[in-house]
Design a protein around this motif. Structure first.
Motif, mmCIF file in Angstrom:
data_model
loop_
_atom_site.group_PDB
_atom_site.id
_atom_site.type_symbol
_atom_site.label_atom_id
_atom_site.label_comp_id
_atom_site.label_asym_id
_atom_site.label_seq_id
_atom_site.Cartn_x
_atom_site.Cartn_y
_atom_site.Cartn_z
ATOM 1 N N VAL A 16 -10.869 8.329 -10.303
ATOM 2 C CA VAL A 16 -10.757 6.888 -10.053
ATOM 3 C C VAL A 16 -9.590 6.609 -9.097
ATOM 4 N N CYS A 17 -8.456 7.281 -9.309
ATOM 5 C CA CYS A 17 -7.305 7.102 -8.409
ATOM 6 C C CYS A 17 -7.662 7.519 -6.990
ATOM 7 N N GLY A 18 -8.342 8.641 -6.858
ATOM 8 C CA GLY A 18 -8.765 9.090 -5.525
ATOM 9 C C GLY A 18 -9.663 8.081 -4.861
ATOM 10 N N PHE A 19 -10.594 7.535 -5.617
ATOM 11 C CA PHE A 19 -11.486 6.501 -5.078
ATOM 12 C C PHE A 19 -10.693 5.239 -4.727
ATOM 13 N N GLY A 20 -9.726 4.886 -5.584
ATOM 14 C CA GLY A 20 -8.868 3.734 -5.303
ATOM 15 C C GLY A 20 -8.061 3.923 -4.027
ATOM 16 N N LEU A 21 -7.558 5.125 -3.808
ATOM 17 C CA LEU A 21 -6.830 5.413 -2.570
ATOM 18 C C LEU A 21 -7.735 5.210 -1.359
ATOM 19 N N LEU B 283 -10.294 3.215 -1.213
ATOM 20 C CA LEU B 283 -10.575 1.791 -1.063
ATOM 21 C C LEU B 283 -9.401 1.029 -0.449
ATOM 22 N N ILE B 284 -8.172 1.313 -0.892
ATOM 23 C CA ILE B 284 -7.054 0.508 -0.377
ATOM 24 C C ILE B 284 -6.578 0.975 1.002
ATOM 25 N N ASN B 285 -6.877 2.218 1.342
ATOM 26 C CA ASN B 285 -6.398 2.738 2.629
ATOM 27 C C ASN B 285 -7.515 3.007 3.630
ATOM 28 N N GLY B 286 -8.753 2.845 3.203
ATOM 29 C CA GLY B 286 -9.895 3.198 4.036
ATOM 30 C C GLY B 286 -10.313 2.178 5.016
ATOM 31 N N ASN C 12 0.802 -1.228 0.000
ATOM 32 C CA ASN C 12 0.000 0.000 0.000
ATOM 33 C C ASN C 12 0.830 1.272 0.000
ATOM 34 N N GLY C 13 1.964 1.254 0.669
ATOM 35 C CA GLY C 13 2.758 2.474 0.797
ATOM 36 C C GLY C 13 3.251 2.996 -0.539
ATOM 37 N N ALA C 14 3.914 2.134 -1.301
ATOM 38 C CA ALA C 14 4.443 2.552 -2.602
ATOM 39 C C ALA C 14 3.315 2.885 -3.566
ATOM 40 N N LEU C 15 2.247 2.092 -3.546
ATOM 41 C CA LEU C 15 1.115 2.346 -4.436
ATOM 42 C C LEU C 15 0.473 3.695 -4.131
#
Length: 141
Positions: free
Chosen positions: A131-136, A138-141, A96-99
């Motif tokens: 989409v990237c904001g939404f992905g962030l 999802l993966i960090n939420g 998650n960090g690098a992504l």
């Protein structure tokens, strides 16, 4: 075709090892001491590759072409490396960090490209940012 592919393979492969090494750096190790050794190894390798890649008489000529960007890049790379070490020490997962950092970087570079280089921002890029904001989320939420 290979001229387009090999740099990408080099970047992805190097980045995988980069993140593995950064995540695996011992917790008690002084970050800047470890980076000093890292850059000494990098400096020696770069110097060897530099000398091998130019004719001996061309070394000074090539050095004379260097401008401010090499010096600033040296400063920026220390910030980048230290940032990743501290990111992982703060508890980020390697997945998650690098992504997260790279998605944030991609968004920032779209804005920088627009502001500094007059690159256009398309509707597709705006959709990609969303989409990237939404992905962030999802993966960090």
């Amino acid at each position: 075709m290979w001229n387009m592919i090999w740099p990408l393979v080099l970047i992805v492969g190097s980045n995988c090892f980069y993140n593995i090494c950064t995540k695996s750096m011992p917790e008690g190790t002084n970050t800047f001491g470890a980076l000093t050794v890292t850059y000494l190894v990098g400096a020696v390798l770069s110097a060897v590759l530099f000398v091998v890649s130019v004719k001996p008489a061309g070394v000074l000529n090539e050095i004379s072409k260097i401008n401010w960007t090499s010096f600033v890049l040296g400063l920026v790379i220390v910030g980048l490396e230290a940032g990743y070490v501290f990111l992982y020490r703060a508890g980020w997962k390697v997945s998650n960090g690098a992504l997260t950092a790279n998605i944030c970087l991609a968004i920032a570079l779209i804005v920088i490209g627009f502001l500094l280089y007059k690159e256009s921002i398309s509707i597709k890029q705006v959709a990609g940012i969303v989409v990237c904001g939404f992905g962030l989320f999802l993966i960090n939420g």
